[in-house]
Design a protein around this motif. Structure first.
Motif, PDB file in Angstrom:
ATOM      1  N   THR A 231       6.843  27.615  30.472  1.00 32.74           N
ATOM      2  CA  THR A 231       5.731  28.590  29.945  1.00 32.74           C
ATOM      3  C   THR A 231       4.762  27.632  29.389  1.00 32.74           C
ATOM      4  O   THR A 231       5.111  26.531  28.776  1.00 32.74           O
ATOM      5  N   TYR A 232       3.611  28.101  29.585  1.00 34.68           N
ATOM      6  CA  TYR A 232       2.554  27.079  29.269  1.00 34.68           C
ATOM      7  C   TYR A 232       1.173  28.034  28.929  1.00 34.68           C
ATOM      8  O   TYR A 232       1.025  28.910  29.572  1.00 34.68           O
ATOM      9  N   HIS A 233       0.376  27.384  28.110  1.00 36.06           N
ATOM     10  CA  HIS A 233      -0.805  27.997  27.631  1.00 36.06           C
ATOM     11  C   HIS A 233      -1.979  28.001  28.678  1.00 36.06           C
ATOM     12  O   HIS A 233      -1.970  26.850  29.371  1.00 36.06           O
ATOM     13  N   THR A 234      -2.618  29.033  29.007  1.00 37.08           N
ATOM     14  CA  THR A 234      -3.768  29.033  29.840  1.00 37.08           C
ATOM     15  C   THR A 234      -5.350  29.347  29.509  1.00 37.08           C
ATOM     16  O   THR A 234      -6.368  29.172  29.905  1.00 37.08           O
ATOM     17  N   SER A 235      -5.242  29.489  27.967  1.00 39.28           N
ATOM     18  CA  SER A 235      -6.400  29.610  27.157  1.00 39.28           C
ATOM     19  C   SER A 235      -6.158  29.785  25.808  1.00 39.28           C
ATOM     20  O   SER A 235      -4.777  29.794  25.412  1.00 39.28           O
ATOM     21  N   PRO A 236      -6.966  29.819  25.035  1.00 37.32           N
ATOM     22  CA  PRO A 236      -6.571  30.085  23.460  1.00 37.32           C
ATOM     23  C   PRO A 236      -5.872  31.355  23.195  1.00 37.32           C
ATOM     24  O   PRO A 236      -5.204  31.444  22.208  1.00 37.32           O
ATOM     25  N   ARG A 237      -5.781  32.085  24.289  1.00 36.38           N
ATOM     26  CA  ARG A 237      -5.312  33.517  23.967  1.00 36.38           C
ATOM     27  C   ARG A 237      -4.094  33.717  25.057  1.00 36.38           C
ATOM     28  O   ARG A 237      -3.634  34.942  24.838  1.00 36.38           O
ATOM     29  N   SER A 238      -3.941  32.962  25.918  1.00 35.07           N
ATOM     30  CA  SER A 238      -2.937  33.408  26.800  1.00 35.07           C
ATOM     31  C   SER A 238      -1.823  32.372  27.376  1.00 35.07           C
ATOM     32  O   SER A 238      -2.369  31.150  26.920  1.00 35.07           O
ATOM     33  N   LEU A 239      -0.780  32.748  28.173  1.00 27.02           N
ATOM     34  CA  LEU A 239       0.169  32.156  28.425  1.00 27.02           C
ATOM     35  C   LEU A 239       0.617  32.547  29.833  1.00 27.02           C
ATOM     36  O   LEU A 239       0.136  33.531  30.116  1.00 27.02           O
ATOM     37  N   GLN A 240       1.285  31.451  30.616  1.00 30.14           N
ATOM     38  CA  GLN A 240       1.797  31.897  31.908  1.00 30.14           C
ATOM     39  C   GLN A 240       3.248  31.638  31.807  1.00 30.14           C
ATOM     40  O   GLN A 240       3.546  30.393  31.344  1.00 30.14           O
ATOM     41  N   ALA A 241       4.182  32.527  32.281  1.00 28.13           N
ATOM     42  CA  ALA A 241       5.587  32.239  32.433  1.00 28.13           C
ATOM     43  C   ALA A 241       5.855  31.885  34.013  1.00 28.13           C
ATOM     44  O   ALA A 241       5.512  32.833  34.833  1.00 28.13           O
TER      45      ALA A 241
END
Length: 423
Positions: A231-241
């Motif tokens: 799991t990692y962040h992709t913006s200040p508001r979102s993540l990707q699993a």
């Protein structure tokens, strides 16, 4: 006189190359489809080795909606902490940051790099809906499916893992042009930071403006040990699993549909794979929206990425498995190196020597990254399994501190010996 350069592919590699090359040359980019920068696209990491190059070129961080990568969390299957690493390349190496962002944001900014009058040289001509069907690598000619013909002093193949240009380059090399598979795929899902704020078990991921990065979850040793959740962040508001698992019934689906992406996988299928192994908090990451299945692929190493008037860069030359997080980064490095080595080339006659230097700079470095990525995915060949693996420290020092082609060229060239003094 400026060279006339044709770039096949308008992705990250093609637009990066266009940005670097347009400073001195006339550039045309042939993009197979329509470029859409509004899609809620997948995330990626732009690590210090490439982000520093982009910053130096004039890419604006404020246009990318990034978070700076500061942490790597290693967790057990029940979310127990194994190790938390402070991953900040600014503090560790005194260089640029490493950032996490959406692919579409980066591609849009690279389009500005390639076409805006804010940058040196003539803007690149980006031709959309120009699907390349054939390439004559020796003559420097490209044909599109709709019958158009483009000719240049140099053809740059940046057309990805299914590259048409690679097929033309391979020639007599005893390497298959088809991508390799490894009986591994990922379930991939996008979610909002708000989606996890109600789960105290994931509090360490819930405030990316203060700490952002990547969480890697490994199962206990045993028959399920090939599975993993990132799991990692992709913006200040979102993540990707991202959930790694074996292909199972998806192998036939990928093959029959002739695709590496299957959209809208039922959530129940993901739960079936991961619920017996991982804590509910991690399984729930895939419950917040659409899940897609992505096949893990790479390409076999080539003897050379150059033939005649044609050169390959990025995934077309050396697609790697995703485990080291360096795919787009070594692509950007390729683009910068090509721009640097061709900056003073004014005659087509000087291109071959520049491309040979390009190979000397890039091939071993890319092989190092590819080897580490295969190690991390447990995909090494029997031959490589007998060698000591590359350590995390060795990899970080070699890869994250890269400063571009000019510095790499100085390391490549042996120092000139001092003249002998007279007796």
């Amino acid at each position: 006189m400026p060279l006339n350069i044709i770039i096949c592919g308008g992705g990250i590699g093609g637009l990066s190359a266009a940005g670097y090359l347009r400073a001195r040359h006339n550039v045309t980019v042939l993009e197979r489809g329509s470029l859409d920068f509004t899609a809620n696209d997948y995330g990626l990491s732009v690590v210090s080795n490439s982000f520093g190059l982009l910053q130096k070129a004039g890419i604006k961080s404020e246009n990318l909606d990034t978070v700076v990568m500061t942490h790597v969390w290693l967790r057990g299957p029940k979310n127990e902490e194994i190790k938390t690493t402070h991953f900040d390349t600014r503090a560790r190496f005194g260089g640029p940051p490493s950032v996490l962002l959406k692919r579409a944001k980066l591609q849009k900014e690279l389009m500005r790099f390639a076409t805006s009058t804010e940058f040196a040289g003539n803007p690149a001509n980006v031709v959309q809906n120009a699907k390349v069907s054939r390439v004559d690598a020796l003559a420097g000619k490209v044909w599109t499916e709709d019958g158009r013909v483009f000719e240049g002093d140099l053809i740059v193949g940046a057309d990805g893992i299914n590259s048409v240009v690679r097929t033309a380059i391979l020639g007599e090399q005893n390497v298959s042009s088809a991508p390799r598979t490894h009986d591994t795929m990922t379930f991939m899902a996008q979610l909002s930071v708000e989606d996890i704020r109600s789960d105290p078990a994931l509090a360490y991921l819930s405030d990316p403006t203060s700490q952002a990065g990547l969480c890697s979850v490994h199962p206990a040793p045993g028959p399920q040990s090939h599975k993993r959740i990132l799991t990692y962040h992709t913006s200040p508001r979102s993540l990707q699993a991202v959930g790694y698992t074996s292909e199972k019934e998806f192998a036939e689906k990928f093959d029959s549909a002739k695709t590496a992406i299957i959209r809208d996988v039922p959530i129940s299928r993901v739960v079936e794979d991961f619920a017996p192994v991982f804590a509910e908090s991690f399984v729930n990451l895939f419950r917040h929206g659409r899940v897609d299945a992505w096949r893990t692929r790479d390409v076999a190493p080539m003897d050379s990425w150059v033939l005649g008037k044609t050169v390959l860069i990025g995934d077309a030359a050396h697609a790697v498995t995703p485990h080291a997080g360096q795919g787009c980064n070594i692509t950007i490095e390729d683009a910068e190196a090509l721009g640097y080595l061709l900056r003073d080339v004014e005659s087509p006659d000087a291109i071959p020597a520049a491309l040979q230097t390009f190979m000397s700079l890039r091939k071993d470095r890319v092989a190092f990254v590819a080897t580490r990525s295969l190690e991390l995915g447990n995909f090494e060949s029997d031959k490589n399994k007998t060698k000591a693996p590359i350590t995390n420290e060795e990899f970080a020092k070699e890869v994250y501190t890269y400063q571009g082609a000019e510095q790499a060229l100085k390391k490549l060239k042996p120092p000139t010996p001092a003249p002998e003094s007279s007796p």
